[in-house]
Design a protein around this motif. Structure first.
Motif, PDB file in Angstrom:
ATOM      1  N   ASP A   1      75.049 -32.152  70.064  1.00 27.83           N
ATOM      2  CA  ASP A   1      75.464 -33.251  69.179  1.00 27.83           C
ATOM      3  C   ASP A   1      76.612 -32.861  68.249  1.00 27.83           C
ATOM      4  OD1 ASP A   1      73.179 -35.493  69.511  1.00 27.83           O
ATOM      5  OD2 ASP A   1      72.276 -33.503  69.649  1.00 27.83           O
TER       6      ASP A   1
ATOM      7  N   HIS B   1      79.555 -34.435  68.271  1.00 33.18           N
ATOM      8  CA  HIS B   1      80.158 -35.717  67.878  1.00 33.18           C
ATOM      9  C   HIS B   1      81.585 -35.534  67.367  1.00 33.18           C
ATOM     10  CE1 HIS B   1      76.650 -38.386  68.320  1.00 33.18           C
ATOM     11  NE2 HIS B   1      75.944 -37.297  68.046  1.00 33.18           N
TER      12      HIS B   1
ATOM     13  N   ASP C   1      76.107 -35.200  73.733  1.00 30.94           N
ATOM     14  CA  ASP C   1      76.891 -35.845  72.672  1.00 30.94           C
ATOM     15  C   ASP C   1      78.019 -34.935  72.173  1.00 30.94           C
ATOM     16  OD1 ASP C   1      75.362 -38.085  72.942  1.00 30.94           O
ATOM     17  OD2 ASP C   1      74.490 -38.043  70.938  1.00 30.94           O
TER      18      ASP C   1
ATOM     19  N   HIS D   1      69.711 -34.911  69.994  1.00 27.81           N
ATOM     20  CA  HIS D   1      69.721 -36.362  69.802  1.00 27.81           C
ATOM     21  C   HIS D   1      69.322 -36.841  68.409  1.00 27.81           C
ATOM     22  CE1 HIS D   1      69.642 -40.561  70.849  1.00 27.81           C
ATOM     23  NE2 HIS D   1      68.321 -40.659  70.865  1.00 27.81           N
TER      24      HIS D   1
ATOM     25  N   GLY E   1      71.306 -30.394  65.932  1.00 25.86           N
ATOM     26  CA  GLY E   1      72.682 -30.702  66.256  1.00 25.86           C
ATOM     27  C   GLY E   1      73.676 -30.176  65.236  1.00 25.86           C
TER      28      GLY E   1
END
Length: 292
Positions: A66, A68, A98, A222, A265
């Protein structure tokens, strides 16, 4: 199968979280926006099981998840993350989904693969899809990036990770639960019954299903650990399919027990805040054990 949360409901909850963060005052706002997102924690765990061959004793796995990229997480921060992972000298690297917040809108796409290529793992690098890797028409963008970076993308499939003596463990990867098409039946099709089984699933709550397939360990992301947690209240916004297992280590009982670890994450999404949910790298050490 759990019921999906409507996008409007999720955004409404997120907006409520935003108002709560503002209520922390200017100091809390600055901490949650600027300081905690940079306080990277390295959590260490042992993965023990009788089916792990002795030849894997001491094998080091680094999980990251994650990132992002593009939403308040930039290329320079990503380079530092790669350096930090390499300092841990992993044998295996797992990315659990992600990578980019909005793949088709990310303006520095050409810079990502050269950075990921610098990740070093003596045995190999493996990854799965998260929901944001599919969103924004990103499925092929993500696959191309990861394969260019020498990652093996596992999409409802398995492989054997082998040592020089021929001993092995099974690594299984499934598609994302929110925007993909996860298929454990397909993923488990070629997995030997007598092997140690390690599952990568972006969505933690898949563990309730994986339990029925003889999976021994599952690694997920997640949830961001809730991303924003309020004392005495807990996480205000947890995404769909991370409701049951939002953070940390769980043992799920059944005919065969399954151990699940949910990584918090690296980056943020929807809101540029982390509060009581520091970003995380997880370092696992494989160990053969006389007892399950």
């Amino acid at each position: 199968m759990p019921k999906k949360m409507k996008r409007r409901t999720f955004l409404k909850s997120t907006f409520g979280t935003f108002l709560t963060v503002l209520g922390l005052g200017s100091g809390g706002y600055f901490y949650a926006n600027r300081i905690e997102p940079s306080l990277l924690e390295i959590n260490k765990l042992e993965i023990k099981h009788t089916l792990i061959p002795d030849s894997f004793n001491g094998t080091k796995i680094v999980q990251f998840s994650d990132t992002h990229l593009g939403f308040h997480y930039n290329v320079n921060q990503f380079k530092k993350l790669v350096d930090k992972i390499n300092q841990l000298e992993p044998d295996l690297i797992f990315f659990t989904g992600d990578l980019l917040d909005e793949p088709n809108k990310y303006g520095e796409i050409n810079k990502i693969a050269p950075i990921l290529q610098q990740l070093n793992a003596t045995i190999g690098k493996y990854c799965i899809y998260g929901n944001h890797d599919h969103g924004g028409y990103g499925s092929e963008i993500y696959r191309n990036l990861m394969e260019l970076s020498n990652f093996t993308v596992l999409l409802n499939e398995s492989l054997l990770i082998k040592q020089n003596d021929g001993s092995s463990i099974s690594l299984i990867g499934i598609d994302d639960r929110m925007l993909g098409k996860p298929d454990l039946d397909l993923a488990m099709k070629r997995v030997p019954d007598d092997s140690f089984k390690l599952l990568l699933s972006h969505a933690p709550d898949v563990a309730d299903e994986a339990l029925n397939y003889g999976i021994h360990w599952q690694l997920s992301g997640h949830s961001h650990g809730g991303q924003v947690k309020i004392p005495f209240v807990g996480a205000l916004v947890i995404p769909p399919f991370a409701q049951n297992y939002p953070e940390g280590l769980y043992t799920i009982s059944g005919v065969n027990a399954l151990s699940l670890y949910v990584n918090r994450g690296i980056g943020t999404t929807r809101l540029p805040f982390r509060f009581m949910a520091k970003p995380e790298l997880t370092l696992y050490t494989l160990m053969s054990s006389e007892t399950d």
